[in-house]
Design a protein around this motif. Structure first.
Motif, PDB file in Angstrom:
ATOM      1  N   GLY A   1       0.790  -1.223   0.000  1.00  0.00           N
ATOM      2  CA  GLY A   1       0.000   0.000   0.000  1.00  0.00           C
ATOM      3  C   GLY A   1       0.820   1.271   0.000  1.00  0.00           C
ATOM      4  O   GLY A   1       0.270   2.368   0.011  1.00  0.00           O
TER       5      GLY A   1
ATOM      6  N   ASP B   1      -4.688  11.827   0.000  1.00  0.00           N
ATOM      7  CA  ASP B   1      -5.165  11.309   1.278  1.00  0.00           C
ATOM      8  C   ASP B   1      -4.126  10.451   1.993  1.00  0.00           C
ATOM      9  O   ASP B   1      -4.455   9.667   2.866  1.00  0.00           O
ATOM     10  N   THR B   2      -2.867  10.596   1.640  1.00  0.00           N
ATOM     11  CA  THR B   2      -1.781   9.879   2.286  1.00  0.00           C
ATOM     12  C   THR B   2      -0.827  10.868   2.951  1.00  0.00           C
ATOM     13  O   THR B   2      -0.831  12.061   2.639  1.00  0.00           O
TER      14      THR B   2
ATOM     15  N   PRO C   1      -0.330   5.285   3.427  1.00  0.00           N
ATOM     16  CA  PRO C   1      -1.703   5.374   3.939  1.00  0.00           C
ATOM     17  C   PRO C   1      -1.698   5.702   5.426  1.00  0.00           C
ATOM     18  O   PRO C   1      -1.000   5.052   6.208  1.00  0.00           O
TER      19      PRO C   1
ATOM     20  N   GLU D   1      -3.676   5.162   7.828  1.00  0.00           N
ATOM     21  CA  GLU D   1      -4.082   4.129   8.772  1.00  0.00           C
ATOM     22  C   GLU D   1      -2.906   3.255   9.196  1.00  0.00           C
ATOM     23  O   GLU D   1      -2.897   2.694  10.297  1.00  0.00           O
TER      24      GLU D   1
ATOM     25  N   LYS E   1     -12.645   0.264  -1.061  1.00  0.00           N
ATOM     26  CA  LYS E   1     -11.652  -0.220  -2.022  1.00  0.00           C
ATOM     27  C   LYS E   1     -12.267  -1.207  -3.001  1.00  0.00           C
ATOM     28  O   LYS E   1     -12.093  -1.114  -4.212  1.00  0.00           O
TER      29      LYS E   1
ATOM     30  N   PHE F   1      -7.963   7.757   9.054  1.00  0.00           N
ATOM     31  CA  PHE F   1      -7.459   7.776   7.687  1.00  0.00           C
ATOM     32  C   PHE F   1      -7.038   9.160   7.199  1.00  0.00           C
ATOM     33  O   PHE F   1      -6.531   9.291   6.093  1.00  0.00           O
TER      34      PHE F   1
ATOM     35  N   TYR G   1     -11.677   9.406   0.392  1.00  0.00           N
ATOM     36  CA  TYR G   1     -10.999   8.105   0.348  1.00  0.00           C
ATOM     37  C   TYR G   1     -11.472   7.310  -0.870  1.00  0.00           C
ATOM     38  O   TYR G   1     -10.663   6.707  -1.592  1.00  0.00           O
TER      39      TYR G   1
ATOM     40  N   ARG H   1      -9.258   6.102  -4.216  1.00  0.00           N
ATOM     41  CA  ARG H   1      -9.156   4.715  -4.676  1.00  0.00           C
ATOM     42  C   ARG H   1      -9.525   4.626  -6.155  1.00  0.00           C
ATOM     43  O   ARG H   1      -8.947   3.843  -6.915  1.00  0.00           O
TER      44      ARG H   1
ATOM     45  N   GLU I   1      -6.544   5.796  -8.095  1.00  0.00           N
ATOM     46  CA  GLU I   1      -5.498   4.768  -8.153  1.00  0.00           C
ATOM     47  C   GLU I   1      -5.757   3.827  -9.329  1.00  0.00           C
ATOM     48  O   GLU I   1      -4.825   3.424 -10.037  1.00  0.00           O
TER      49      GLU I   1
END
Length: 293
Positions: free
Chosen positions: A39, A58-59, A113, A115, A197, A228, A235, A239, A242
């Protein structure tokens, strides 16, 4: 630490290749992307002039400047990072990026990430580092080990150690040193993240996540952001993006990548892409291809 000392430090462990010979003027723009592992995304970017327009992801974006001066706007102020300095961008914080000198800019970055950081801290809420440019040997050494070889895998054991080290470093520089008393319902939050996801290309609303979590939408939103670093909607969008990047890297056209990613159309995808990555999907594909040439 002076400029020359920082420049030499940046070449430790092979991060800048074989020492100073790679510290010449940047001759072309490009983004080199390592295979995503556990990840975590790792890149090397070369730029002259402006690299990224204002955007947010978001990272955590954590990395090292290798060559030149990296200038960017962050939290209402102009920032600058010299070779060897650590850069920390918190999730969902708007920033841009550009070369601060005529010789261009080279840096390496990893996108983690949030989390993973929270879990490494035992389920606490995310540490927030408001100062984005740091000079810290421990932080630097952890990043050098993670970023020195973009062609090889880090491996599970190294990733686990890296996350522990980075979580500790982020906590040391966090704005709030008080104990975090908020309890996060990790099984529920993980289930919601996995749902987003797995069904990224499908229509998802608050009712779907309420059914998964057993929480009302407001409690879920508060806990989700603490874990997160962003909202469930953001989020989900990330995704989808990505999937778009993966499709573009595999040769898909923009329209096909947008549809496969769950966006209404190419225009809708492109707007979100630029807000998240600071450039159009077409430019991202061009820079990615240039780094492979």
């Amino acid at each position: 630490m002076g400029f020359e000392e920082r420049r030499e430090t940046a070449s430790l462990g092979g991060v800048a290749g074989n020492g100073l010979e790679r510290l010449c003027k940047i001759d072309r723009d490009g983004i080199r992307v390592a295979p995503t592992e556990a990840g975590i995304e790792r890149i090397e970017a070369n730029f002259q002039g402006n690299g990224f327009s204002p955007h947010r992801h978001d990272t955590y974006a954590i990395g090292l400047t290798l060559h030149g001066v990296q200038r960017f706007k962050y939290r209402g102020a102009e920032r600058a990072s010299c070779p060897g300095q650590v850069i920390v961008i918190h999730p969902d914080e708007v920033h841009d990026g550009r070369a601060g000198t005529e010789t261009g800019l080279r840096y390496r970055m990893m996108y983690i990430p949030p989390e993973m950081i929270a879990e490494a801290l035992g389920g606490k809420a995310l540490p927030h580092v408001s100062t984005p440019v740091l000079t810290d040997p421990l932080f630097q050494r952890s990043l050098i080990e993670a970023l020195q070889d973009l062609d090889g895998e880090m491996g599970d054991l190294r990733v686990s150690g890296l996350l522990a080290d980075l979580a500790s470093c982020l906590s040391r520089f966090s704005d709030d040193a008080r104990p975090v008393r908020r309890t996060l319902d990790w099984p529920v939050l993980k289930a919601c993240a996995e749902c987003l996801k797995e069904h990224a290309a499908d229509p998802i609303d608050s009712g779907d996540l309420e059914a998964v979590s057993g929480l009302d939408r407001f409690a879920l939103s508060r806990q989700f952001r603490a874990a997160f670093g962003t909202s469930p909607h953001r989020y989900l969008v990330m995704r989808r993006l990505e999937r778009v990047k993966s499709g573009l890297a595999g040769g898909e056209c923009l329209a096909a990548a947008a549809t496969a990613g769950g966006f209404a159309d190419q225009s809708h995808m492109s707007r979100h892409f630029k807000r998240a990555f600071g450039m159009s999907p077409g430019k991202w594909r061009q820079l990615n291809a240039a780094s492979l040439a």
